[in-house]
Enzyme design. Structure first.
Site, PDB file in Angstrom:
ATOM      1  N   ASP A  51       0.814  -1.455   0.017  1.00 36.36           N
ATOM      2  CA  ASP A  51      -0.077   0.113  -0.170  1.00 36.36           C
ATOM      3  C   ASP A  51       0.969   1.311  -0.320  1.00 36.36           C
ATOM      4  OD1 ASP A  51       0.930  -0.197   2.571  1.00 36.36           O
ATOM      5  OD2 ASP A  51      -0.997  -0.014   3.726  1.00 36.36           O
ATOM      6  N   SER A  52       2.057   0.991  -0.125  1.00 33.16           N
ATOM      7  CA  SER A  52       2.926   2.160  -0.274  1.00 33.16           C
ATOM      8  C   SER A  52       2.994   2.558  -1.538  1.00 33.16           C
ATOM      9  CB  SER A  52       4.642   1.634  -0.193  1.00 33.16           C
ATOM     10  OG  SER A  52       4.724   0.382  -0.869  1.00 33.16           O
ATOM     11  N   LYS A 120      -1.294  -9.359   2.754  1.00 34.76           N
ATOM     12  CA  LYS A 120      -0.694  -8.894   4.106  1.00 34.76           C
ATOM     13  C   LYS A 120      -1.617  -7.918   4.527  1.00 34.76           C
ATOM     14  CE  LYS A 120       2.937  -6.012   3.963  1.00 34.76           C
ATOM     15  NZ  LYS A 120       2.566  -4.834   4.626  1.00 34.76           N
ATOM     16  N   GLU A 189       8.885  -4.231  10.711  1.00 34.15           N
ATOM     17  CA  GLU A 189       9.255  -3.191  10.130  1.00 34.15           C
ATOM     18  C   GLU A 189       9.950  -2.051  11.302  1.00 34.15           C
ATOM     19  OE1 GLU A 189       6.693  -1.199   7.371  1.00 34.15           O
ATOM     20  OE2 GLU A 189       7.807   0.774   7.295  1.00 34.15           O
TER      21      GLU A 189
HETATM   22  O1  KIV Z   1       3.606  -1.252   1.777  1.00 25.66           O
HETATM   23  C1  KIV Z   1       4.770  -1.598   1.792  1.00 25.66           C
HETATM   24  O2  KIV Z   1       5.520  -1.346   0.938  1.00 25.66           O
HETATM   25  C2  KIV Z   1       5.202  -2.228   2.883  1.00 25.66           C
HETATM   26  C3  KIV Z   1       6.472  -2.858   3.169  1.00 25.66           C
HETATM   27  C4  KIV Z   1       7.450  -1.435   3.307  1.00 25.66           C
HETATM   28  C5  KIV Z   1       6.766  -3.845   3.911  1.00 25.66           C
HETATM   29  O3  KIV Z   1       4.223  -2.765   3.437  1.00 25.66           O
END
Ligand code: KIV
Length: 272
Positions: A51-52, A120, A189
């Protein structure tokens, strides 16, 4: 032969065998077809459609605004570029926190509409019922503990988490709960390296670290950060392997100049 080399398609089971065999797991984020294809062909074990995307694709300050529909769009684009690696998709903020029925419905949409292999979600005990319900529907779940960016307004900062004893104890407990519930892996994290070592040694499932030191069973980075597409984000844990921002900027300047000076297109680049 290493587990990673002998395998034609990486599954959640492969990752657990890699941990048992002492082989590190590589994971990177991707959000579109073209980069997913490059990354998969470069032998990555796992692509995370994180979700980044909210930050690096849409330009939001946090991960909170991205929607389930937008995650489905990114994930289905990624899947079309991938042949070998495992693809895990983040459940976005608001798509699972209300209750386990909503969480399962969101996870099912991701699996049905994207063709991804796993989901996730962030959190420990507070999302356990949802984790169990999703897993009992046959959907593999990756956990995410430590700095969980969807809770940024609760934390107030992006500082290292679980430095205090009470938070570290909760993280150890949550990690065990997630393993017992059937998660196939857990992201850790931005936590102290020695805490990540302890958790990694105590779990049978792999830990994938980001800013959690070298003792995790695998590592994940956000693609835009490690390729230097996004050059403003420079935390201590980040290793930048390229400076794409600079290379693209120079190429575009050259193109603009070629167009303005009639140096492009040439006769060879034109049709008779
Ligand atoms: O959304 C994302 O990119 C993440 C990673 C930083 C693990 O959850």
């Amino acid at each position: 032969m290493s587990v990673q080399k002998e395998i034609k398609k990486i599954t959640t089971n492969t990752l657990q065998r890699m941990k048992a065999n002492g082989e590190k797991i590589s994971m990177l984020t991707a959000y579109d077809f073209s980069f997913a294809k490059i990354i998969d062909n470069a032998n990555i074990d796992v692509i995370l459609v994180g979700d980044s995307a909210s930050n690096v694709m849409a330009g939001h300050e946090t991960t909170l605004p991205i929607t389930l529909e937008q995650m489905i769009y990114h994930a289905s684009s990624v899947i079309r570029g991938v042949h070998r690696c495992l693809v895990v998709v983040d459940l976005p903020f608001g798509s699972y926190q209300s209750n386990s029925e909503i969480a399962l419905a969101s996870a099912i949409r991701i699996m049905k509409e994207t063709g991804a292999h796993a989901i996730k979600l962030e959190g420990g005990e507070e999302v356990l019922e949802s984790v169990k319900r999703i897993i009992s529907a046959g959907i593999p779940v990756m956990g995410h503990l430590g700095l969980t960016p969807q809770s940024i307004y609760k934390f107030g900062t992006y500082n290292v988490r679980a430095k205090e004893a009470a938070e570290a104890a909760k993280l150890r407990h949550d990690a065990q709960l997630l393993e017992d519930a059937g998660c196939f892996a857990v992201v850790l994290e931005k936590i102290p390296a020695l805490l990540a070592k302890e958790v990694s040694e105590s779990l049978h499932i792999p830990t994938i670290g980001i800013g959690a030191g070298k003792y995790c069973d695998g590592q994940v980075l956000v693609m835009h950060d490690m390729l230097g597409i996004n050059t403003e984000f420079k935390p201590r844990f980040l290793r930048q392997y390229l400076n794409i921002y600079e290379q693209v900027n120079m190429a575009v300047q050259q193109y603009v100049n070629d167009v303005k000076t009639s140096n492009f297109p040439s006769d060879a680049e034109s049709y008779e």
